[in-house]
Design an enzyme around this catalytic site. Sequence first.
Site, short mmCIF file in Angstrom:
data_model
loop_
_atom_site.label_atom_id
_atom_site.label_comp_id
_atom_site.label_asym_id
_atom_site.label_seq_id
_atom_site.Cartn_x
_atom_site.Cartn_y
_atom_site.Cartn_z
N ASN A 54 16.76 -9.28 24.52
CA ASN A 54 17.05 -10.76 24.57
C ASN A 54 17.46 -11.41 23.01
OD1 ASN A 54 14.40 -10.40 24.21
ND2 ASN A 54 14.05 -12.45 24.46
N TYR A 55 17.06 -10.48 21.81
CA TYR A 55 17.32 -11.03 20.70
C TYR A 55 18.08 -10.31 19.80
CZ TYR A 55 15.56 -12.75 15.97
OH TYR A 55 15.47 -13.40 14.99
N ARG A 80 -19.67 -27.33 6.21
CA ARG A 80 -20.55 -26.39 6.72
C ARG A 80 -19.56 -25.55 7.52
NH1 ARG A 80 -25.63 -28.59 9.06
NH2 ARG A 80 -24.60 -30.61 9.03
N ALA A 91 -13.17 -38.68 8.94
CA ALA A 91 -12.64 -38.50 7.42
C ALA A 91 -13.50 -37.38 6.74
CB ALA A 91 -12.94 -39.66 6.72
N GLY A 92 -14.60 -36.79 7.46
CA GLY A 92 -15.51 -35.93 6.98
C GLY A 92 -14.85 -34.61 6.46
#
Length: 474
Positions: free
Chosen positions: A393-394, A18, A13-14
């Site tokens: 391919n696109y 830092r 949960a921290g």
Amino acid sequence: MSGKNIKSVLLAAGKGTRMKSKYPKVLHEILGKTLIERVLTAINFIKQEDIYVILGHKAESVKEFLKNNNYENINCLLQEPQLGTGHAVFQVFNDFINFDGTVIILCGDTPLLRNETIDLFLEKHIASGSDLSILSAELENPANYGRIIRGMEGTVIKIVEEKDASQAERKIKEINSGVYCIEWQKIAPAFLELNTSNSQGEYYLTDIVEWATNKELIVNAHNIALEDEIFGINSKYELAVATKKLSKNKIMQLLSQGVNIVDIENTFISPETIIENDCTIMPGCYIAGDNYIKADSVIGPNVFITGNVEIGKNNTVTMSKLSNVKTGDDVTIGPFANLRDNVIIGNKVRIGNFVEVKKSTIGNNTNAAHLSYIGDAELGCEVNIGAGTITANYDSLLKLKSKTILKDNVKIGSNSVLVAPVTLNENSFVAAGSVITKEVPEASLAIARQKQTNIEGWVDKKLKQKEDKALSKK
């Protein structure tokens, strides 16, 4: 231990202030796996449905990550507000109200904990008949850790956090790792009696030790953890140190098994990676994730491997990047190749300099030696890809990706573009500089380029125009 009634609570949960990061601390990675994944690996003998993760800072991000990475059956509980580690464990109180068994409590920021250590710790807890056990370690420099306080006969009395410790207590070298085994029905009432009478004004989990001794319950500290194992992560520096420690442990193991690692200081290898003997790992290699490198392969220098990579026997990979790749035997890759997103390569294949391969299969004895892109493609055996070849391919307009198929013994001339979807049948040949948009029949030559035209005197004419223009300005 599978027959024992066991649950686990993982504290995650921290805020990790830092770390100086927008990401939750437990989602930072070490050699291909997040901190929380590495801690979960240490308790992989516990069923997911019996693991409870206490979340706080950016809880939804952590919960989503677990769900998307095969931890969908883990229980996630929110600690809000965050009032200390004791308060964090208290979040399971209602869920465990009828539970009669052992609870293992761990922190989500100790990624070097080994499964073997946790298993041995649990064995010792059960064998000693303890109601509460603490996993401890002996440190030459115990700064920043809670100290184990023992009585005259060596029995554990309490744990004192460093901020609350006296000068004499700070000299104690046995420290608390943050890992506990507790018999829930015996210890659960302690969580109703915790208070905030300490320098942090929080509910300390460590206070359950003094509570248990006051109730004359059986409390033990088992000093079996290695110093590296209890190393916690609270900053990017500590993350870097932990990465080095984890890698060094793996490298020492591989060296003892017959792997040649040229530079142990500038090589990083994940614990999950398997490397067979007589492989050589050259300097500057970073090998993260789950990988398998077979015998007699030479990796490096300066190779980046991540994801699930399987490299066959007698491969050579030089100055390249591989992610989710499987190769056969006697394959040469690099320099400066990029193979990614589910690439399968056969035997005796060459993927040369500045070649990118994405989501493709490549058959035996096929070569792509220079400056090419092979994406969403299926290449057969004995195929040759000329320098500068691209599989287009696109479709950026329709946002669709299509497949290029090159069957056995196809030869592609340099600087050709293969526009998917397209199939080139066996023994076909593409002339250099062609743009191929249609299927090429078997044993055919495909040429798709404008007929060459020579304009005689064109160069002299252009130079004369330039000269005349310069003179006119004078």
